[in-house]
Design an enzyme around this catalytic site. Sequence first.
Site, PDB file in Angstrom:
ATOM      1  N   CYS A 219       0.831  -1.208   0.000  1.00 23.42           N
ATOM      2  CA  CYS A 219       0.000   0.000   0.000  1.00 23.42           C
ATOM      3  C   CYS A 219       0.867   1.261   0.000  1.00 23.42           C
ATOM      4  O   CYS A 219       0.455   2.291  -0.541  1.00 23.42           O
ATOM      5  CB  CYS A 219      -0.944  -0.005   1.194  1.00 23.42           C
ATOM      6  SG  CYS A 219      -0.111  -0.215   2.791  1.00 23.42           S
ATOM      7  N   HIS A 803      -1.596   1.213   7.497  1.00 19.86           N
ATOM      8  CA  HIS A 803      -2.055   1.119   6.112  1.00 19.86           C
ATOM      9  C   HIS A 803      -1.994   2.508   5.488  1.00 19.86           C
ATOM     10  O   HIS A 803      -2.270   3.511   6.148  1.00 19.86           O
ATOM     11  CB  HIS A 803      -3.484   0.568   6.068  1.00 19.86           C
ATOM     12  CG  HIS A 803      -4.058   0.465   4.680  1.00 19.86           C
ATOM     13  ND1 HIS A 803      -3.506  -0.349   3.711  1.00 19.86           N
ATOM     14  CD2 HIS A 803      -5.119   1.093   4.091  1.00 19.86           C
ATOM     15  CE1 HIS A 803      -4.213  -0.232   2.597  1.00 19.86           C
ATOM     16  NE2 HIS A 803      -5.184   0.640   2.803  1.00 19.86           N
TER      17      HIS A 803
END
Length: 849
Positions: A219, A803
């Site tokens: 990510c 994330h």
Amino acid sequence: MTDTSVQWYQSVSHVTASILKPKGREKEKINVQFGARRCEMFINGSSHWRCVLADDVIPEKCKYDNGPKRVEIKMKKHADYNWPTYESLEEFDDCAMIIDECNTTSNSDPDQNVEMKMETDETSDVCDKEEVMEGLDVGDQNVRPTVQQSNTVVQPDDMQSIESKFEETLSISDQPSGVSSNTGFNPTDDERDILAKLNEPGRVVTKGRTGLVNLGNTCFMNSIMQCISHTTELRNYFITNRYRTDMNKANPLGCQGKLSLGFASLVKALWDGEKEYLRPVHFRHLVMTKFSEFSNLNQHDAQEFLSFFMDKLHEDLNRIKKKPTTDPVDSKGQPDMKVASESWRRYKLRNDSQIEDLFLGQFKSTLVCSTCEETSVVFDPFLSISVPLPKKMLAREVLFLPQNPDRIPIRYLLHLPEDAKMELLKASVARRTELSMTKLRVFEVHKGKFQTLMSANRIHVARILPTDTVIVCEVLSDLQIRKPVIEIPTMQRLVVPKVSERCNLASCNKKLDKQRKCSACLQVAYCGVDCQRSDWTSHKNECELYRTGRKCRNPQPVGCPFVLSLLEEECKFERISKMAETYAKRSVDVTVVDNSFTGDDNEMDEENPVNQKKPFVPFTFSLVSRFGETKKANLKPEDFKPSDLRHNFLSLDWQNNSKLLKFVMVNEKPVDCVNDASASHHRPNSDAQPITLEDCLELFTEPETLTENDSWYCPECKVHREATKQMSLWRLPKVLVIHLKRFSYQNFILRGKIDKFVKFPINSLDLRPYILGEAVESMVFSDAYKYDLYGVVNHHGYASYGHYTANIKSEDCKDNEWLLFDDEYISTVKEERIQTRDAYLLFYKRTQA
């Protein structure tokens, strides 16, 4: 798949599936077929076991061993790293397996790479199952691609194969539309046609709204790629293939053009509008191959990846084919404008690329040696700015005592981060007093004694309580004076300790208006003779000890300690006496009492006072420990030698014995000082008070003290020294990336994240307060210091795990609308939701006039 047990294990380079044969079929014929991401085992021609692998393998290097009870299938990984899982969740597709087999057989002949049109008949459905693009695997299997590539395996060491593959896979018509006329990009007629084709109808998704699948902790890469690909000038540069003329394959600092080719392919695929999301498998492999720091599937920092990626991409596109040798610019005695221009010119002689045309700016770095105050000015280039976040602050008062005792002390209120160390406290005082840190000594004092010597810079300020008293003493520097100096920490004491202000008789315990001490020991006081007689039974034993000398009267510390700093040649009794008395009287009131002509009303008996034949001296000196314990009392003038005083503590002992004809009465008082006007300055120190980007930029441009690990080599001292460093913005780029330093790393284990909300402007970020005046005047554009936000990389979670997502203002977005890129998932968000406590990287572009 019945009666079959599969066991998986792997090494860095291979993955192995151990398959148990069905009972009773151990001797039947076994055959295994391999694809790029698929494997299937046959028993007597019928399929027995099949799977879709988690990542690519090299089919021609895969093999199997047919054992008595198990079949060991060993597959060579395309990228050397440990897979987080062995099998993909994708459904096994027979047609895709056929394509893999065809691709494997055609891998040896690059001339068989052809552009295949998608047909509507049943035979074309085989080609619909998987599209293999350079650096990309397509995630949306329900959409027909416009191009098809027969060679699925990228050979990183074969430059010609990669370049051929990149050219043939993507059609040159896959270009974006809507290029702003104010971006500085002037396309040719052919390039205008290329860009205009994106306005044609029939696209599956809106241009620029293609997601990237998370391939396992990727990510950080996905969010950075989305923000960079939405940088208009850079996107157009790659889509129109202008990068090919700048590609520098011979640059040993680059990736031989492979990274620029892979990024160009990714940008084109993201902007062709053909797929809802892509699987950047080969691009991820290229990153892992060229960046050893990111060669695993661990979580990584997006800012670190951006720094490495932009640097390598710049070297891949560096227009300077042969870099000349340049020398550092000598800034001594030169005006800043001249030094900055010459530094920029010499840097551009070795570095010139589209990356730096857009992202490159220039810092001014000023270093000042804390010992000799040598100043060095350096102008350095930057591709991004890392600004600190104001931390939780501690308010601590310090008392500054000048070296000259005739100068009035100053009280400062310092606001320091909660994790600040003593070196930062010294640096803060040094800035306010305009002194070098080497000329400051820090002490913590308590009840008139030196409690702690703050000589170690690693001591945390937090250990100092708000009620503690910290003094900072100015001393002479032998390096500046070029003569030997001496420092003498000095405290004050009362020869006769003060007694309690209440009557010593427990049953009385009244507050005394006038103290009437016991004449024998002078350690207790009473209301009168009656109370003394009543208490004599309990007091006589202790009084006898004091009277006979078996118990000493310990002098009592009083007032504020200080440090005497003077030349060794001035270390004389008269000089030290004068300096010490001046310092001492700032914290105590001294009154001389002469009893030569009056009786002593304070005594309890009629004993005659001791005769005094010598001239009255209000104090004497003693050598003591830092806790006030006497080592040598009543020093004589001949005892004041530098060798005797060095590394010792001195005590000024006030002669307050009331049995003498002359004595002094000493009363402690607050130190005579002035409060610094800057003490009212306050920075945000709590979550209740919002932090702004302007606060971060202000903190970035403030002077900081380099730690011992970052000590600077002083050209004047010829050794590494502690120094103060101040950063300033001198030249601003077209695209400005601001990194909010949310992460702190004390060591490999102790890591933290500052998750405070930072308010940043979305439009018209004004950088004029942080740019030096000469730099502003030299700018060609009137709005060169104003920027608009177009991209934000967010980090959700903690320092150890989290994330990344990206918020981007695309060209087709409405005024109050942004896009949220969460890997392959894309949605719209309102502009008011862009400013969050998760913002990590801010992408600004210069405001167009």
